[in-house]
Design an enzyme around this catalytic site. Structure first.
Site, mmCIF file in Angstrom:
data_model
loop_
_atom_site.group_PDB
_atom_site.id
_atom_site.type_symbol
_atom_site.label_atom_id
_atom_site.label_comp_id
_atom_site.label_asym_id
_atom_site.label_seq_id
_atom_site.Cartn_x
_atom_site.Cartn_y
_atom_site.Cartn_z
ATOM 1 N N GLY A 5 0.690 -0.872 0.149
ATOM 2 C CA GLY A 5 0.147 0.041 -0.167
ATOM 3 C C GLY A 5 1.177 1.311 -0.228
ATOM 4 N N CYS A 6 2.139 1.137 0.542
ATOM 5 C CA CYS A 6 2.710 2.629 0.998
ATOM 6 C C CYS A 6 4.030 2.592 -0.435
ATOM 7 C CB CYS A 6 3.387 2.041 1.697
ATOM 8 S SG CYS A 6 3.218 1.986 3.744
ATOM 9 N N THR A 7 3.523 1.644 -1.110
ATOM 10 C CA THR A 7 4.626 1.179 -2.474
ATOM 11 C C THR A 7 3.482 2.246 -4.240
ATOM 12 O OG1 THR A 7 5.815 0.117 -1.793
ATOM 13 C CG2 THR A 7 5.637 0.153 -4.524
#
Length: 179
Positions: free
Chosen positions: A66-68
């Protein structure tokens, strides 16, 4: 029994401290911070006061799915975000340096904006984003006006549309367009 009541008191105080930190909301003064960033600079919130709005997009952990996705969204739309008088950052409790640090993460995702590192977790705790169980920050984005006041807190960030949502929120908050 006395030990149990003392334990209860300590737990209540700790819960109260956590609840207090988590109560940051619209209209509150944003806590000042001074954090190192992926671009080698150190940023302090008070340095932007009276100059431009600030957006701090907290994320759980570098190099995770998700952070990517969120980082890619912001990097791909930086030109749209920079149309506003705003300094914007992603921030996590990851260190800046190291194989899994924010500098390596920013480079891998070609981020054209700084990623802040808060490995002491002090700023994350102050902002109420620290997920104590997991030891990471919640994915919350803080919009801070030029006076240092919290204008909006997004506690339902969608990684895939984070940039579009940020641009829409900056327009809704009437953040001035850059000249």
């Amino acid at each position: 029994m006395r030990g149990l009541s003392m334990l209860s008191l300590v737990a209540a105080l700790a819960t109260g401290a956590m609840a207090h930190a988590a109560e940051l909301s619209v209209g509150d003064k944003a806590p000042d911070f001074k954090l190192a960033a992926s671009d080698g600079k150190t940023y302090q919130l008070s340095g932007f006061k009276g100059k431009k709005a600030v957006v701090v997009a907290w994320f759980p952990r570098a190099f995770t799915q998700g952070c990517t996705i969120e980082c890619k969204s912001l990097a791909a739309n930086g030109d749209r975000i920079r149309k506003y008088e705003v300094a914007y950052f992603m921030a996590s409790v990851d260190p800046i340096e190291g194989e899994k640090g924010n500098k390596a993460f920013a480079e891998s995702e070609k981020a054209d904006f700084p990623l802040l590192g808060d490995p002491s977790k002090e700023v994350a705790a102050t902002y109420g984003v620290l997920n104590a169980e997991r030891g990471v920050a919640n994915r919350w984005t803080f919009y801070i006006d030029r006076d240092g006041t919290i204008a909006f807190v997004d506690r339902a960030v969608k990684p895939l549309t984070s940039a579009e949502d940020m641009v829409a929120k900056l327009a809704e908050l009437k953040v001035p367009v850059a000249h």
